[in-house]
Scaffold this active site. Structure first.
Site, mmCIF file in Angstrom:
data_model
loop_
_atom_site.group_PDB
_atom_site.id
_atom_site.type_symbol
_atom_site.label_atom_id
_atom_site.label_comp_id
_atom_site.label_asym_id
_atom_site.label_seq_id
_atom_site.Cartn_x
_atom_site.Cartn_y
_atom_site.Cartn_z
ATOM 1 N N GLU A 10 0.845 -1.211 0.000
ATOM 2 C CA GLU A 10 0.000 0.000 0.000
ATOM 3 C C GLU A 10 0.870 1.246 0.000
ATOM 4 O O GLU A 10 0.542 2.238 -0.625
ATOM 5 C CB GLU A 10 -0.902 -0.001 1.245
ATOM 6 C CG GLU A 10 -1.946 1.119 1.236
ATOM 7 C CD GLU A 10 -1.464 2.440 1.831
ATOM 8 O OE1 GLU A 10 -2.138 3.444 1.633
ATOM 9 O OE2 GLU A 10 -0.406 2.471 2.484
ATOM 10 N N GLU A 11 1.998 1.181 0.749
ATOM 11 C CA GLU A 11 2.763 2.402 1.000
ATOM 12 C C GLU A 11 3.430 2.994 -0.231
ATOM 13 O O GLU A 11 3.513 4.201 -0.368
ATOM 14 C CB GLU A 11 3.829 2.159 2.093
ATOM 15 C CG GLU A 11 3.249 1.879 3.469
ATOM 16 C CD GLU A 11 2.548 3.089 4.090
ATOM 17 O OE1 GLU A 11 2.438 4.118 3.420
ATOM 18 O OE2 GLU A 11 2.109 2.966 5.244
HETATM 19 ZN ZN LIG Z 1 -1.194 2.806 5.909
#
Ligand SMILES: [Zn+2]
Length: 452
Positions: free
Chosen positions: A321-322
């Site tokens: 996600e990052e």
């Molecule tokens: Zn996060």
């Protein structure tokens, strides 16, 4: 008369339905608070695999841990979903100093490279600093930034009650500051950390070069150092900065989303998730170990309380996600390919703090239905359904018409820890984490029971 009888029966039905629901929700909270496992899971994850950035050894270890953990809990199915992820590494040579006019020694300042940044040359960069507070100011400064280090000092607006609103208003500087500064010949960009706290911690986070033809190094500087630097520049004296980093982007790596599920009679899916990857400089306890363990705990609560779901309930620990969102993309791609119908997608990626409600990205009729459940959740402090949006990992499901939701915890302290070395287990309160797990389990239970 007939109409009245129907109405009467409906009232009895809805009363019974809701008293049955409140009993089950009470059971969920009692189990989560009495003998919840979320904090134990978080302790395992953060102590064994801190700094789980995509492509790292810790991320690979975390995948194994999550798979084995969910297997050990006896869910109906546990499996991995392969995806290729970016592999950026910070290196070990981060250093920065600020030299006031005529000073030879300089003062060490707290910086960290932004995720995706290129490194400085090995001897570092030394150049005069120019401060800007907005993209407008940056563009006005234009070619005068040539050969300079741009100090992008955009302050998060403290008057927002939700710190996410303050973050949203400032984070463009981190994301696109380097792209903007590079077009005027700047040598590097140093961005004020995305936090409302005044401290010495630099906050990393992903950046993008967009369409830049010249990639310049991008760092974050702590808010205390940013305030000092700004003061020195205001005094009108030239300020020079030395900046050194050796981060780099390696070839993509193979990684996985980790998925656990409990099956009901219907194959339609309710998915609830967090992201397993985390920034390398902390343990990723709030961001987003909390969301991961709440997802696992949600399934465990269903199982231990003997709540038989009608649909397939999934806990998904998304990868990347990052700094890429590849896990979320892959999940949506596979859902489409397998023609899986998703009734709802829920994410927890806003910290392990006391839950206050859920944000929504859904059609009006769905929102209204969800709001009719508020009386059942209000006794647990879960009442705020006014915020807009799902979450980054489930966002790709929107194209498939899936209603999106995200757990909204109290946001006041989140950015004290976000993307820093302080995002550790001891920053998470076990009760607040458990309340979040109970909130998502209750919300999933209501969606499973009544549909959307
Ligand atoms: Zn996060």
């Amino acid at each position: 008369m007939l109409r009245n009888i129907t109405l009467f029966l409906l009232m009895i039905f809805s009363f019974e339905a809701s008293s049955q629901d409140s009993l089950i929700i009470r059971k969920i909270y009692t189990a989560a608070l009495n003998e919840g496992q979320a904090y134990t899971f978080l302790s395992e994850l953060t102590s064994r695999y801190p700094g789980r950035l995509s492509g790292s050894k810790a991320a690979a270890g975390a995948v194994e841990w999550a798979y084995e953990r969910m297997k050990s809990l006896g869910f109906d199915t546990v499996y991995l979903q392969e995806c290729m992820v970016p592999h950026w590494v910070r290196g070990n040579a981060e250093e920065a100093k600020v030299f006031a006019a005529n000073s030879k020694t300089g003062k060490k300042v707290n910086i960290c490279a932004l995720g995706g940044s290129v490194a400085t040359p090995s001897k570092g960069i030394t150049a005069d600093v120019v401060e800007v507070k907005s993209f407008d100011e940056l563009n006005k400064a234009g070619r005068s930034l040539n050969g300079k280090i741009v100090f992008f000092n955009q302050v998060m607006d403290p008057t927002h009650v939700s710190t996410f609103d303050a973050y949203g208003g400032a984070v463009g500087a981190r994301w696109a500051g380097a792209e903007a500064a590079s077009q005027y010949g700047a040598l590097a960009v140093v961005v004020r950390s995305m936090t409302l706290a005044h401290d010495d911690l630099p906050h990393t986070g992903v950046m993008s070069y967009g369409k830049a033809t010249q990639k310049i190094p991008a760092c974050a500087i702590s808010t205390n150092d940013a305030d000092d630097l700004s003061k020195q520049l205001k005094a009108g004296n030239p300020v020079t900065m030395f900046l050194k980093t050796n981060c780099e982007t390696l070839p993509d790596e193979k990684s996985y989303n980790v998925i656990g599920e409990m099956r009901g009679d219907s194959k339609d899916v309710i998915v609830m998730g967090g992201h397993l990857d985390s920034w390398d400089n902390g343990a990723g306890a709030h961001d987003d170990g909390a969301g991961c363990v709440q997802s696992i705990e949600m399934l465990r609560l269903f199982k231990t309380l003997g709540i038989k779901p009608k649909h397939t309930i999934r806990a998904v620990l998304f990868m990347n996600e990052e700094n890429g969102g590849r896990g979320g993309d892959k999940y949506a791609e596979e859902a489409l390919r397998k023609k899986e119908k998703h009734i709802a997608a829920i994410e927890s990626d806003a910290g392990g703090f006391s839950p206050r409600g859920f944000s929504m990205d859904a059609p009006v009729a769905v929102r209204e239905k969800v709001k009719s459940w508020v009386p059942l959740l209000f006794p647990y402090g879960v009442y705020d359904f006014t915020r807009e949006g799902g979450g980054a990992d489930i966002e790709p499901l929107k194209e498939q018409g899936v209603p999106l939701f995200e757990l909204s915890p109290d946001s006041q302290r989140y950015f004290d820890f976000h993307h820093t070395s302080a995002d550790q287990l001891n920053a998470v309160n076990p009760r607040e984490l458990a309340l979040g797990a109970a909130a998502v389990a209750s919300f999933v239970y209501l969606i499973d029971t009544y549909g959307l």
